[in-house]
Motif scaffolding. Structure first.
Motif, PDB file in Angstrom:
ATOM      1  N   CYS A  16       0.844  -1.188   0.000  1.00 58.50           N
ATOM      2  CA  CYS A  16       0.000   0.000   0.000  1.00 58.50           C
ATOM      3  C   CYS A  16       0.883   1.245   0.000  1.00 58.50           C
ATOM      4  O   CYS A  16       1.798   1.358   0.829  1.00 58.50           O
ATOM      5  CB  CYS A  16      -0.907   0.022   1.229  1.00 58.50           C
ATOM      6  SG  CYS A  16      -2.021  -1.394   1.361  1.00 58.50           S
ATOM      7  N   HIS A  17       0.624   2.141  -0.937  1.00 60.14           N
ATOM      8  CA  HIS A  17       1.405   3.378  -1.009  1.00 60.14           C
ATOM      9  C   HIS A  17       0.534   4.538  -0.548  1.00 60.14           C
ATOM     10  O   HIS A  17      -0.614   4.678  -0.951  1.00 60.14           O
ATOM     11  CB  HIS A  17       1.887   3.632  -2.439  1.00 60.14           C
ATOM     12  CG  HIS A  17       2.909   4.728  -2.520  1.00 60.14           C
ATOM     13  ND1 HIS A  17       4.234   4.531  -2.227  1.00 60.14           N
ATOM     14  CD2 HIS A  17       2.788   6.040  -2.843  1.00 60.14           C
ATOM     15  CE1 HIS A  17       4.898   5.672  -2.373  1.00 60.14           C
ATOM     16  NE2 HIS A  17       4.038   6.604  -2.741  1.00 60.14           N
ATOM     17  N   ILE A  18       1.107   5.370   0.335  1.00 61.67           N
ATOM     18  CA  ILE A  18       0.415   6.532   0.866  1.00 61.67           C
ATOM     19  C   ILE A  18       1.333   7.747   0.762  1.00 61.67           C
ATOM     20  O   ILE A  18       2.530   7.608   0.517  1.00 61.67           O
ATOM     21  CB  ILE A  18      -0.010   6.305   2.340  1.00 61.67           C
ATOM     22  CG1 ILE A  18       1.194   5.861   3.174  1.00 61.67           C
ATOM     23  CG2 ILE A  18      -1.127   5.264   2.425  1.00 61.67           C
ATOM     24  CD1 ILE A  18       0.886   5.552   4.627  1.00 61.67           C
ATOM     25  N   GLU A  19       0.775   8.931   0.932  1.00 64.44           N
ATOM     26  CA  GLU A  19       1.585  10.150   0.821  1.00 64.44           C
ATOM     27  C   GLU A  19       2.526  10.297   2.018  1.00 64.44           C
ATOM     28  O   GLU A  19       3.668  10.695   1.884  1.00 64.44           O
ATOM     29  CB  GLU A  19       0.685  11.384   0.700  1.00 64.44           C
ATOM     30  CG  GLU A  19      -0.050  11.460  -0.634  1.00 64.44           C
ATOM     31  CD  GLU A  19       0.899  11.436  -1.815  1.00 64.44           C
ATOM     32  OE1 GLU A  19       1.922  12.171  -1.779  1.00 64.44           O
ATOM     33  OE2 GLU A  19       0.664  10.678  -2.770  1.00 64.44           O
ATOM     34  N   ARG A  20       2.018   9.982   3.199  1.00 65.93           N
ATOM     35  CA  ARG A  20       2.839  10.018   4.417  1.00 65.93           C
ATOM     36  C   ARG A  20       2.200   9.086   5.439  1.00 65.93           C
ATOM     37  O   ARG A  20       1.022   8.733   5.317  1.00 65.93           O
ATOM     38  CB  ARG A  20       2.936  11.438   4.987  1.00 65.93           C
ATOM     39  CG  ARG A  20       1.592  12.031   5.386  1.00 65.93           C
ATOM     40  CD  ARG A  20       1.746  13.367   6.095  1.00 65.93           C
ATOM     41  NE  ARG A  20       0.453  13.957   6.383  1.00 65.93           N
ATOM     42  CZ  ARG A  20      -0.328  13.601   7.417  1.00 65.93           C
ATOM     43  NH1 ARG A  20       0.071  12.657   8.261  1.00 65.93           N
ATOM     44  NH2 ARG A  20      -1.502  14.184   7.610  1.00 65.93           N
ATOM     45  N   LEU A  98       3.745  -0.852   3.957  1.00 66.74           N
ATOM     46  CA  LEU A  98       3.372   0.544   3.739  1.00 66.74           C
ATOM     47  C   LEU A  98       4.579   1.319   3.229  1.00 66.74           C
ATOM     48  O   LEU A  98       5.623   1.341   3.883  1.00 66.74           O
ATOM     49  CB  LEU A  98       2.891   1.181   5.040  1.00 66.74           C
ATOM     50  CG  LEU A  98       1.529   0.759   5.598  1.00 66.74           C
ATOM     51  CD1 LEU A  98       1.285   1.451   6.934  1.00 66.74           C
ATOM     52  CD2 LEU A  98       0.416   1.072   4.619  1.00 66.74           C
ATOM     53  N   SER A  99       4.457   1.923   2.072  1.00 59.66           N
ATOM     54  CA  SER A  99       5.503   2.820   1.584  1.00 59.66           C
ATOM     55  C   SER A  99       4.896   4.215   1.456  1.00 59.66           C
ATOM     56  O   SER A  99       3.687   4.353   1.250  1.00 59.66           O
ATOM     57  CB  SER A  99       6.048   2.345   0.235  1.00 59.66           C
ATOM     58  OG  SER A  99       5.017   2.282  -0.734  1.00 59.66           O
ATOM     59  N   ASP A 100       5.732   5.231   1.589  1.00 60.00           N
ATOM     60  CA  ASP A 100       5.183   6.592   1.548  1.00 60.00           C
ATOM     61  C   ASP A 100       6.059   7.520   0.721  1.00 60.00           C
ATOM     62  O   ASP A 100       7.272   7.349   0.624  1.00 60.00           O
ATOM     63  CB  ASP A 100       5.025   7.142   2.970  1.00 60.00           C
ATOM     64  CG  ASP A 100       6.344   7.408   3.660  1.00 60.00           C
ATOM     65  OD1 ASP A 100       6.751   8.585   3.731  1.00 60.00           O
ATOM     66  OD2 ASP A 100       6.977   6.436   4.125  1.00 60.00           O
ATOM     67  N   SER A 101       5.400   8.505   0.113  1.00 55.91           N
ATOM     68  CA  SER A 101       6.090   9.448  -0.764  1.00 55.91           C
ATOM     69  C   SER A 101       6.985  10.411   0.007  1.00 55.91           C
ATOM     70  O   SER A 101       8.005  10.877  -0.515  1.00 55.91           O
ATOM     71  CB  SER A 101       5.067  10.256  -1.575  1.00 55.91           C
ATOM     72  OG  SER A 101       4.289   9.415  -2.390  1.00 55.91           O
ATOM     73  N   LYS A 102       6.627  10.708   1.249  1.00 58.15           N
ATOM     74  CA  LYS A 102       7.369  11.710   2.013  1.00 58.15           C
ATOM     75  C   LYS A 102       8.790  11.257   2.303  1.00 58.15           C
ATOM     76  O   LYS A 102       9.747  12.033   2.158  1.00 58.15           O
ATOM     77  CB  LYS A 102       6.637  12.024   3.316  1.00 58.15           C
ATOM     78  CG  LYS A 102       7.306  13.125   4.131  1.00 58.15           C
ATOM     79  CD  LYS A 102       6.499  13.451   5.372  1.00 58.15           C
ATOM     80  CE  LYS A 102       7.180  14.561   6.188  1.00 58.15           C
ATOM     81  NZ  LYS A 102       6.403  14.904   7.404  1.00 58.15           N
TER      82      LYS A 102
END
Length: 319
Positions: A16-20, A98-102
């Motif tokens: 799952c990719h999220i912004e932060r 969980l991976s995040d763009s921030k």
């Protein structure tokens, strides 16, 4: 005869990719999700297969839908699964990633499967003997037995070591190529004198030692000397599986009879391309795509988009 055979207990990753990362009691929208097979060696073997090697996997999964999905993905990539055992009424490990763009980082949670710990058989050993390379990512009893046998029969053993434990030292005399993380390096050495330290480290057993440094590239030493390579600049989507893919791509270069530095540069390119897609497997390029990237710096990711869509389908189609 196989180019490379790996030993692993595969798992399934729900990515799952999220912004932060959300704060406590905060909701956060998932911007992209994917179901992919996981496991260090399993993903490395699939990378080697994508690049064109003849591959096989030795392992154990449960008879649940996750185990069947792991085997389905091996078959999709033409990895031989004759030595994959499916344990009836047992489960396969599920990881939520969980991976995040921030931060471009990842957080991993997992529910461990109940499938038994794999034991090597005489048939497995025969396949190792008849292969050019053995790829492992552990140093338990099974891995030591396999590495010893490979050494006796001149099968090259490549070890993926991303964390340190005291048992690591026990297997090193049987390893030909060690590809380790900076965290393993930092256990042995407190400075960044890579050339001096790696030349000392080969006395522990491996003829070639590569240390991956994430965004700082990698360093290595072999019989041809010391080298340092920068990372390729790409737009990172997710770093999950980057090291696993590096190993599979390095083994591809090894099977082309390339020297360690060329193998590492090629592996770095494959790993960089992988990081442009979510998960460890959707972004794995083939050899032609990697060659084009090395020559031009351009990623022709039409195939990768198709792979990403395939993995978005989930696992409901597995029966």
């Amino acid at each position: 005869m196989f180019d490379v055979v790996g030993i692993d207990t595969p798992c399934v990753d729900l990515l799952c990719h999220i912004e932060r990362l959300p704060e406590p009691n905060e909701a956060m929208e998932i911007t992209e999700n994917s179901w992919q097979g996981g496991g260090k060696v399993a993903t490395g073997i699939i990378a080697a297969a994508r690049l064109g090697l003849k591959t096989a996997i030795i392992g154990m999964v449960g008879s649940d839908i996750y185990g069947r999905y792991c085997i389905e993905d091996f078959k999709k990539h033409e990895v031989n699964v004759d030595h994959m055992l499916v344990e009836k009424d047992k489960s396969t490990t599920l990881c939520v990633v969980l991976s995040d763009s921030k931060t471009n980082g990842r957080n991993i949670m997992y529910k461990k499967g109940t499938a038994s710990y794999l034991k090597i058989t005489s048939s497995d050993l025969q396949m190792i003997r008849d292969s050019r390379c053995l790829h492992i990512a552990g140093w338990g009893k099974t891995h030591i037995e396999a590495a010893k046998y490979a050494k006796e029969h001149r099968t090259i053993t490549v070890l993926d070591a991303d964390t340190y434990s005291p048992d690591l030292d026990e297997i090193l005399p049987y390893i030909d190529i060690l590809i380790a993380s900076e965290f393993v390096y930092q256990h042995y050495y407190r400075d960044s004198l890579y050339e001096k330290n790696l030349k000392e480290f080969v006395r522990k057993g491996p003829e070639t030692v590569i240390i991956t440094l994430g965004g700082d590239g990698c360093v290595g030493v072999s019989s041809d000397g010391y080298f340092k390579l920068p990372a390729f600049p790409v737009e990172i989507r997710d770093t999950v599986g980057a090291g696993d893919v590096f190993h599979g791509a390095y083994i591809y270069g090894l099977c082309q009879n390339w020297k360690a530095e060329k193998c590492s540069r090629f592996a770095s390119a494959v790993s960089a391309i992988k990081c442009t897609k979510l998960g460890g497997r959707a972004g794995i390029p083939n050899a032609a795509m990697t060659k084009q990237f090395l020559e031009t710096g351009v990623i022709d990711d039409r195939q990768l988009e198709e792979r990403a869509k395939y993995y978005e389908r989930g696992i409901e189609y597995v029966r």
